[in-house]
Design a protein around this motif. Structure first.
Motif, PDB file in Angstrom:
ATOM      1  N   GLU A 142       0.501  -1.140  -0.252  1.00 24.70           N
ATOM      2  CA  GLU A 142      -0.092   0.584   0.215  1.00 24.70           C
ATOM      3  C   GLU A 142       0.702   1.868  -0.059  1.00 24.70           C
ATOM      4  N   ARG A 151      -2.111  -1.515  -4.866  1.00 19.82           N
ATOM      5  CA  ARG A 151      -3.988  -1.406  -3.985  1.00 19.82           C
ATOM      6  C   ARG A 151      -4.139  -3.138  -4.102  1.00 19.82           C
ATOM      7  N   PHE A 176     -10.255  -0.335   2.084  1.00 20.62           N
ATOM      8  CA  PHE A 176      -9.915  -0.726   1.375  1.00 20.62           C
ATOM      9  C   PHE A 176     -11.857  -1.174   1.242  1.00 20.62           C
TER      10      PHE A 176
END
Length: 234
Positions: A142, A151, A176
């Motif tokens: 990340e 990601r 997320f």
């Protein structure tokens, strides 16, 4: 009272075997002394027995000597010494040793930070199913530490960490999911993180939710290798 008597008997039996030279019993005695199970808590006594078992390369004993050095249990705090023991535990194949050694590498204990080597050891621990290592690998992807930002890979590692119960991974996976508009699922993971997390970690969660405008900066800082937020269980 019955549990107390049982613990005292268990400690007495373990101590008998430890004094006879059984390294696994020596490790058990060290753990019981450290946690005050069946005996008064003694960090110095715990370290003595961890060292005895570590002398014959019991992996968890090596890791526990590292913990004592890192946290000042029975000895002055010394992260350089901790790294020596964590590395030994890691090279003996212990997932917790790998994780703790990788953490030290990422923080620069005993030398310069080495994120490439840290990631390698986190990967080795993850290959053994170590939950916290999944979360750390997700953080590397990340934030782009030692690898390109990705990601999708970060999300996948956070999901794996959450599935096996790491509270930080639950929080990160929840972030997320929330970004994807999956609020109900995200709230479930946030709730698990809050229930399982340490006091320090929950405080960081609260800061995240209370300061949305600066959330990305605050969360990034809270996940920096230089800001280990709590004591890791062994």
């Amino acid at each position: 009272m019955q549990n107390s008597d049982t613990n005292e008997r268990a400690f007495s039996i373990a101590m008998s075997h430890a004094r006879a030279g059984d390294p696994e019993a020596q490790l058990a005695v060290g753990q019981m002394l450290l946690n005050g199970i069946g005996v008064a808590r003694s960090e110095t006594g715990a370290l003595h027995w961890f060292l005895a078992a570590a002398a014959v390369n019991v992996p968890m004993a090596c890791n526990m000597v590292g913990r004592c050095c890192e946290l000042g249990w029975g000895t002055p705090r010394n992260t350089s010494d901790a790294m020596i023991w964590y590395k030994r535990a890691a090279t003996l194949g212990l997932d917790w040793g790998m994780y703790n050694y990788a953490t030290g590498l990422s923080l620069g204990w005993g030398g310069a930070r080495d994120l490439d080597n840290a990631l390698s050891w986190f990967r080795r621990a993850a290959a053994l199913g170590h939950c916290k290592s999944f979360n750390m690998i997700g953080t590397f992807y990340e934030d782009g530490w030692a690898v390109g930002r990705n990601r999708a890979r970060a999300r996948a590692y956070y999901a794996r960490g959450a599935r096996c119960g790491d509270f930080r991974a639950h929080f990160n996976f929840g972030r997320f999911l929330r970004d994807e508009g999956r609020g109900v699922e995200a709230e479930h993971h946030f709730s698990v993180a809050r229930d399982k997390g340490t006091v320090a970690f929950v405080a960081k969660m609260d800061d995240f939710f209370h300061q949305e405008a600066s959330a990305e900066r605050n969360v990034s800082h809270s996940r920096e290798p230089s800001a280990r937020s709590d004591v890791l269980p062994c």
